[in-house]
Scaffold this active site. Structure first.
Site, mmCIF file in Angstrom:
data_model
loop_
_atom_site.group_PDB
_atom_site.id
_atom_site.type_symbol
_atom_site.label_atom_id
_atom_site.label_comp_id
_atom_site.label_asym_id
_atom_site.label_seq_id
_atom_site.Cartn_x
_atom_site.Cartn_y
_atom_site.Cartn_z
ATOM 1 N N ASP A 7 -44.387 -56.283 25.127
ATOM 2 C CA ASP A 7 -42.805 -56.160 25.399
ATOM 3 C C ASP A 7 -42.126 -56.229 24.083
ATOM 4 O O ASP A 7 -42.953 -56.009 22.973
ATOM 5 C CB ASP A 7 -42.458 -57.512 25.963
ATOM 6 C CG ASP A 7 -40.994 -57.943 25.880
ATOM 7 O OD1 ASP A 7 -40.260 -57.103 26.360
ATOM 8 O OD2 ASP A 7 -40.452 -58.994 25.606
ATOM 9 N N ASP A 9 -38.363 -56.745 22.735
ATOM 10 C CA ASP A 9 -37.435 -57.761 22.551
ATOM 11 C C ASP A 9 -38.057 -59.319 22.409
ATOM 12 O O ASP A 9 -38.662 -59.745 23.366
ATOM 13 C CB ASP A 9 -36.378 -57.700 23.188
ATOM 14 C CG ASP A 9 -35.518 -56.437 23.399
ATOM 15 O OD1 ASP A 9 -35.310 -55.755 22.059
ATOM 16 O OD2 ASP A 9 -35.231 -55.848 24.408
#
Length: 222
Positions: A7, A9
């Site tokens: 991922d 963010d």
């Protein structure tokens, strides 16, 4: 061969690129600060609760892209990357990516943020492969403010990953090991199907889920 999924963010960067972009535009006087802050807070609370309507959010978040040409956006993004993103990339994140690259793993960022914002960030991190929300363009190549295809959010990340693997003639099961690093409860569906899920600076819901299932919990913050 192994597959290492990340991922973006609040995982590889110590912040949210989707919220840093409007902050940058507001600082430049290109967005109304009160309206955008109010709407952004509304959607961010939904995201944290796992109840975000991704299409409603994208209608809001992508509209500023329609106000500029692709050339203007490229110039703006270059400044945004320098001012807002590079300062929040932890060295530990760069080191972890480099460690996977060094052992020959296929490294992929998979994010619910759109490709305009995340493409240059992935390049800055040295990651070739990126799955992100794809954007519609008009006949002149400018953004329409609409997404295309399946958004890479929650279960959509699994759909998009399987599509990406199929294009390569691969499956997730074909890899010796599959890793996924994430901070968010919204990524529990994908974390649950890889062989090595890792919670990174997780939100409270993911923290509890990781502890219950014996998943490693790490920090990448300096």
């Amino acid at each position: 061969m192994n597959l290492a999924l990340f991922d973006l963010d609040n995982t590889l960067i110590a912040g949210d690129s989707d919220t840093e972009w409007p902050k940058f535009l507001i600082k430049r006087g290109l967005l109304d600060p009160e309206h955008h802050a109010r709407q952004n807070d509304y959607f961010y609370e939904q995201y944290k609760a796992g109840t975000l309507d991704i299409y409603e959010f994208l209608d809001f978040q992508l509209q500023p892209l329609t106000r500029f040409s692709r050339e203007e956006l490229a110039e703006l993004h270059a400044a945004y990357l320098e001012e807002h993103i590079k300062p929040i990339i932890p060295q530990k994140a760069r080191d972890l990516l480099a460690a996977h690259e060094a052992q020959g793993d296929v490294v992929l960022i998979i994010t619910a943020t759109n490709r305009f914002i995340t493409g240059p960030i992935a390049a800055e991190l040295g990651v070739e492969h990126l799955i992100a929300v794809e954007l519609e363009v008009d006949e002149n190549g400018n953004y329409t403010g609409k997404p295309t295809g399946v958004p890479s959010y929650q279960d959509g990340k699994i759909t998009r990953l399987n599509d990406w693997l199929a294009q390569r003639g691969e499956t997730l099961a074909g890899y010796d090991k599959s890793f996924f690093y994430s901070d968010s409860r919204n990524d529990i569906p994908l974390l649950s199907i890889v062989s090595h899920p890792v919670a990174v600076d997780p939100d409270p819901t993911l923290q509890a889920h990781a502890e219950e299932h014996g998943w490693p919990v790490i920090t990448l913050r300096d």
